[in-house]
Write an enzyme that holds these catalytic residues in place. Structure first.
Site, PDB file in Angstrom:
ATOM      1  N   CYS A  43      -5.604   0.430   5.989  1.00 11.44           N
ATOM      2  CA  CYS A  43      -5.866   1.874   6.088  1.00 11.44           C
ATOM      3  C   CYS A  43      -7.064   2.333   5.275  1.00 11.44           C
ATOM      4  CB  CYS A  43      -4.630   2.664   5.684  1.00 11.44           C
ATOM      5  SG  CYS A  43      -4.281   2.650   3.896  1.00 11.44           S
ATOM      6  N   CYS A  63       0.845  -1.187   0.000  1.00 11.32           N
ATOM      7  CA  CYS A  63       0.000   0.000   0.000  1.00 11.32           C
ATOM      8  C   CYS A  63       0.888   1.247   0.000  1.00 11.32           C
ATOM      9  CB  CYS A  63      -0.910  -0.003   1.227  1.00 11.32           C
ATOM     10  SG  CYS A  63      -1.879   1.517   1.410  1.00 11.32           S
ATOM     11  N   ASP A  80      21.419  -3.499 -17.193  1.00  7.60           N
ATOM     12  CA  ASP A  80      21.263  -4.619 -16.266  1.00  7.60           C
ATOM     13  C   ASP A  80      20.304  -5.639 -16.887  1.00  7.60           C
ATOM     14  OD1 ASP A  80      20.823  -6.372 -14.187  1.00  7.60           O
ATOM     15  OD2 ASP A  80      19.982  -4.889 -12.818  1.00  7.60           O
TER      16      ASP A  80
END
Length: 464
Positions: free
Chosen positions: A247, A222, A372
């Protein structure tokens, strides 16, 4: 009733000196003409030349346009292309950067390449690299921002995706009156309150299930309280009807939504948006999101649903986005891949192919690809190989050893895997495949290199 977006833009005052800017534009257009006439290319060098003469030349070039910025990790190029098609149903003067050259030099080149022809204001629909949103907004004062998604991508350039989002927000904050059209299924886009007017798009959900994303999914904490997000529905990765049981943070109300998905194949998708039926000639659930974003822009710019349908019916493949090239008697579908989420969606899409096919993957690690290559290890190759979806494999590109080893670890038998570093040799090997269909996945610079070789050998036209 949704209030239509007002296209009568305010006058933008260019920061650059008029004479200096005119000189820069003249030099840039001359460079563009030379490069495209004699070298069949040049999507960023003209912009580089112009900006060397006048660093503020973009303000001069874009002063007569209402600008739509399209940004995010995946889907920028196709979403931009679809938005252009949608807006062409109603508006005449539309500028864009069709090559996908989405940093400042490429965007400047797009304006140099398409001088304004008519009076009044035009529309510029620009694909913009996430890190370039703020510089573009500084000079062009956008009318709208379209946010596709944010996933882990090129961490050597962007870092974690919260850093990427901040780069986008920095640009949006420079244009507080602009409309934000954002993917409401992506938790990050509603995690902070916008000063701007905002509309969200996503997939309709009537489910009351309590689901969680797979363990290796990015972006499922979250963004308000860092608790693990739950979902009523998941479309793919971290996208869906999310909520936080800790929440109360949840998906925002959607202005536009996919209300039905009828058919998904590797070559087309049939679905409904706000109950209106549509078909696009490209596969993958992720591409329905791109169409949904284009529809949302069309509605904001007063394009009717029927006009959107006409735009979607136009079958023109975008560079590297499932374009089909015939090499000998083989149909080769080119697909750009650059991060784990995009790769996995492509693997899922082609796994629905009902005929035998070969899978070739070309891996480069240049700056434009991301240096990468560890992201290939988050691809669902094990599941794909175990499903016997492809019957032959090929590994190539500058980092051919990395992708070949990845295939071997995933379980590809040695007698089904060809390792061919040179792209010219890859083209020569394609007609020898036993399968008629070849899916060729490649990073950005690998696709550029491959297309040049295909053009040199007469399989496609030079340029884009």
């Amino acid at each position: 009733m949704i209030k239509p977006l007002n296209l009568r833009g305010r006058t933008i005052t260019a920061n650059s000196n008029s004479a200096k800017a005119s000189t820069a534009a003249f030099a840039g257009r001359g460079a563009y003409w030379f490069l495209h006439t004699f070298l069949k290319g040049g999507s960023s060098l003209p912009g580089k030349i112009a900006s060397r003469i006048d660093p503020d030349v973009l303000a001069h070039l874009g002063r007569d346009y209402d600008v739509i910025v399209v940004t995010g990790t995946n889907g920028k190029t196709l979403t931009t292309n679809l938005i252009v098609k949608v807006l062409k149903q109603k508006y005449n003067e539309i500028l864009t950067n069709p090559t996908g050259s989405n940093m400042m030099q490429g965007i400047i080149t797009a304006f140099l390449a398409q001088p304004k022809s008519g009076k009044g204001r035009g529309i510029a629909v620009l694909e913009v690299d996430e890190a370039n949103v703020a510089p573009v907004a500084k000079y062009l004062h956008p009318k709208a921002f379209v946010l596709t998604n944010i996933f882990r991508d090129q961490m050597d350039r962007y870092g974690e995706f919260y850093t990427t989002y901040q780069k986008i927000l920095d640009g949006i904050n420079l244009a507080p009156d602009a409309l934000v059209i954002a993917n409401g299924d992506a938790p990050i886009f509603s995690s902070r309150e916008f000063k701007n007017p905002v509309r969200y798009f996503g997939f309709e959900s009537h489910s009351t299930e309590d689901l969680m994303a797979p363990p290796n999914t990015d972006g499922v904490l979250c963004p308000v309280c860092s608790h693990i997000l739950h979902y009523h529905d998941i479309t793919y990765s971290n996208l869906g009807d999310f909520f936080c049981p800790n929440c109360g943070f949840k998906r925002p109300e959607l202005t536009n939504q996919v209300t039905q998905v009828n058919e998904l194949t590797p070559t087309h998708s049939t679905f409904a948006i706000d109950q209106h039926p549509y078909t696009i000639q490209i596969g993958g659930m992720y591409n329905i999101y791109n169409a949904l974003a284009a529809y949302a822009v069309g509605e904001a710019f007063e394009v009717s649903p029927d006009e959107v349908a006409k735009a979607f019916a136009y079958d023109e493949k975008v560079f590297g986005r499932q374009e089909v090239v015939h090499v000998g008697d083989k149909a080769v579908t080119l697909v750009l891949v650059k991060n784990p989420v995009g790769l996995n969606e492509v693997l899922d899409m082609i796994s629905h192919q009902d005929k035998p096919f070969a899978l070739a993957t070309l891996l480069n690690a240049n700056y434009a690809d991301g240096i990468d290559t560890s992201w290939i290890w988050d691809g669902n190759f094990e599941e794909f190989v175990a499903g016997n979806h492809a019957t032959s494999y090929l590994a190539g590109g500058e980092r051919y050893q990395d992708i070949a080893y990845r295939f071997k670890v995933a379980g590809v038998p040695e007698d089904e895997l060809q390792i061919i570093p040179d792209l010219g040799d890859v083209i020569k090997a394609i007609p020898e495949f036993k399968e008629d269909q070849v899916y060729l996945l490649a990073t950005y610079t690998a696709i550029l290199q491959l297309r040049k070789k295909l053009a040199d050998e007469g399989y496609i036209k030079a340029g884009f």
